[in-house]
Design a protein around this motif. Sequence first.
Motif, PDB file in Angstrom:
ATOM      1  N   PRO A  60      43.163  -1.975  28.329  1.00 43.12           N
ATOM      2  CA  PRO A  60      44.099  -0.937  29.165  1.00 43.12           C
ATOM      3  C   PRO A  60      45.202  -1.821  29.803  1.00 43.12           C
ATOM      4  O   PRO A  60      44.927  -2.942  29.856  1.00 43.12           O
ATOM      5  N   LEU A  61      46.203  -1.344  30.338  1.00 44.48           N
ATOM      6  CA  LEU A  61      47.250  -1.929  30.740  1.00 44.48           C
ATOM      7  C   LEU A  61      47.823  -1.184  32.047  1.00 44.48           C
ATOM      8  O   LEU A  61      47.926   0.274  31.976  1.00 44.48           O
ATOM      9  N   MET A  62      48.027  -1.674  32.948  1.00 42.97           N
ATOM     10  CA  MET A  62      48.671  -1.080  34.252  1.00 42.97           C
ATOM     11  C   MET A  62      50.066  -1.423  34.432  1.00 42.97           C
ATOM     12  O   MET A  62      50.567  -2.436  34.147  1.00 42.97           O
ATOM     13  N   PHE A 193      35.850   6.236  42.462  1.00 38.76           N
ATOM     14  CA  PHE A 193      35.558   6.784  41.207  1.00 38.76           C
ATOM     15  C   PHE A 193      35.828   5.782  40.178  1.00 38.76           C
ATOM     16  O   PHE A 193      37.003   5.403  40.127  1.00 38.76           O
ATOM     17  N   ALA A 194      35.062   5.521  39.310  1.00 36.56           N
ATOM     18  CA  ALA A 194      35.373   4.447  38.323  1.00 36.56           C
ATOM     19  C   ALA A 194      34.904   4.741  36.978  1.00 36.56           C
ATOM     20  O   ALA A 194      34.012   5.409  36.667  1.00 36.56           O
ATOM     21  N   LEU A 195      35.480   4.308  35.965  1.00 39.79           N
ATOM     22  CA  LEU A 195      35.152   4.586  34.398  1.00 39.79           C
ATOM     23  C   LEU A 195      35.135   3.127  33.614  1.00 39.79           C
ATOM     24  O   LEU A 195      36.102   2.485  33.922  1.00 39.79           O
ATOM     25  N   PRO A 196      34.330   3.129  32.557  1.00 42.01           N
ATOM     26  CA  PRO A 196      34.488   1.990  31.734  1.00 42.01           C
ATOM     27  C   PRO A 196      35.687   2.082  30.816  1.00 42.01           C
ATOM     28  O   PRO A 196      36.072   3.332  30.505  1.00 42.01           O
ATOM     29  N   CYS A 197      36.282   1.171  30.108  1.00 41.55           N
ATOM     30  CA  CYS A 197      37.254   1.217  29.441  1.00 41.55           C
ATOM     31  C   CYS A 197      37.159   0.465  28.022  1.00 41.55           C
ATOM     32  O   CYS A 197      36.427  -0.596  28.148  1.00 41.55           O
ATOM     33  N   SER A 198      37.682   1.266  26.939  1.00 45.05           N
ATOM     34  CA  SER A 198      37.601   0.663  25.523  1.00 45.05           C
ATOM     35  C   SER A 198      38.270  -0.680  25.453  1.00 45.05           C
ATOM     36  O   SER A 198      39.482  -0.802  26.096  1.00 45.05           O
ATOM     37  N   PRO A 280      37.872  11.199  26.125  1.00 38.84           N
ATOM     38  CA  PRO A 280      36.809  10.539  25.788  1.00 38.84           C
ATOM     39  C   PRO A 280      36.870   9.217  26.998  1.00 38.84           C
ATOM     40  O   PRO A 280      37.719   8.708  27.142  1.00 38.84           O
ATOM     41  N   VAL A 281      35.652   8.914  27.155  1.00 45.80           N
ATOM     42  CA  VAL A 281      35.404   7.657  27.843  1.00 45.80           C
ATOM     43  C   VAL A 281      34.416   6.657  26.809  1.00 45.80           C
ATOM     44  O   VAL A 281      33.466   7.025  26.250  1.00 45.80           O
ATOM     45  N   ALA A 282      34.949   5.685  26.602  1.00 47.79           N
ATOM     46  CA  ALA A 282      34.419   4.729  25.819  1.00 47.79           C
ATOM     47  C   ALA A 282      34.001   3.195  26.169  1.00 47.79           C
ATOM     48  O   ALA A 282      34.692   2.764  27.106  1.00 47.79           O
ATOM     49  N   SER A 283      33.082   2.524  25.863  1.00 44.64           N
ATOM     50  CA  SER A 283      32.679   1.292  26.330  1.00 44.64           C
ATOM     51  C   SER A 283      31.889   0.604  24.995  1.00 44.64           C
ATOM     52  O   SER A 283      31.167   1.554  24.145  1.00 44.64           O
TER      53      SER A 283
END
Length: 295
Positions: A60-62, A193-198, A280-283
């Motif tokens: 991921p990039l911000m 709220f948080a989610l894992p990232c690929s 989709p949410v990926a880890s």
Amino acid sequence: MNKKTFIRAVEYWVSSADGDLLEFGGGLFGDAQRLEAATRNLCFGKGEGLPGQAWEAGHPLMLKSLQAPGFHRAAAAKAAGLTCAVALPVFVGERLSTVVVLFCGDDEEHAGAVELWHNQPEKSSDMTLLDGYYGTTGDTFEFLSRSTSFRQGTGLPGRTWENQAPVFMPDLGRGSGFLRADSAVKVGINRGFALPCSATDGNVYVLAFLSALATPIARQVDVWQPDALVSHLSHSFSFSEYHSIAEPISDDRLELGMGTVGQVFASGVPALMGDAIVMPVASNNRITAVLALSL
């Protein structure tokens, strides 16, 4: 009067037939009509633009300012009140299935933050802040965040890391689950709220949204996760600040590949479903959940 959501637009990009380019796959743009018009005919090579840079980086990039020189849609973003963006590449195995870009906005009444946490296993057992956007939240909370670290299973980022699936904390001021609770309450932040990232670089990444009742993260958030046998998807949770309870979900249990949610899980490619984007949410390079954002 509708509240403005923190996430104000979402777009996703998919590989071209030859795999050399990212092409526009779809999105939800709300009031950002100029941004939508400037987006539809774009494509990005590896390393080009925010989607292409996330593809090349493999994580991921911000982008904390959409007025930065490298962002070509700066005028359209400014007209829509969009201030920052996060690009989330999704890898299934070694294959890039999509790059999702979330655009956020804030104003003087906004309280909230977007944070990107990471762990480098060869260097530390802690998760630390890689980057964060804090808008008008204030310097104190940002300073505290940058000096905080999490072990796997502790705090919002650590719990997400452990679960490898999205985590929602409805009241950050209660209990001991949020380590920065006192500081968060002072600046009006009460939701997490948080989610894992690929990622393909061997590091662990977690994207966290912290917001308040006045600026909800989205109109509604829904999450589905596979059961132990990975034969069905179960609707694991919803939340919404627009209603006393989240709007009911008809698809509470789905066979893999069935319906929009099941197809997104099976393909790794987002889809639009009414006023929601399903992604989709990926880890660890596998799909672990499906997330629907209603804006």
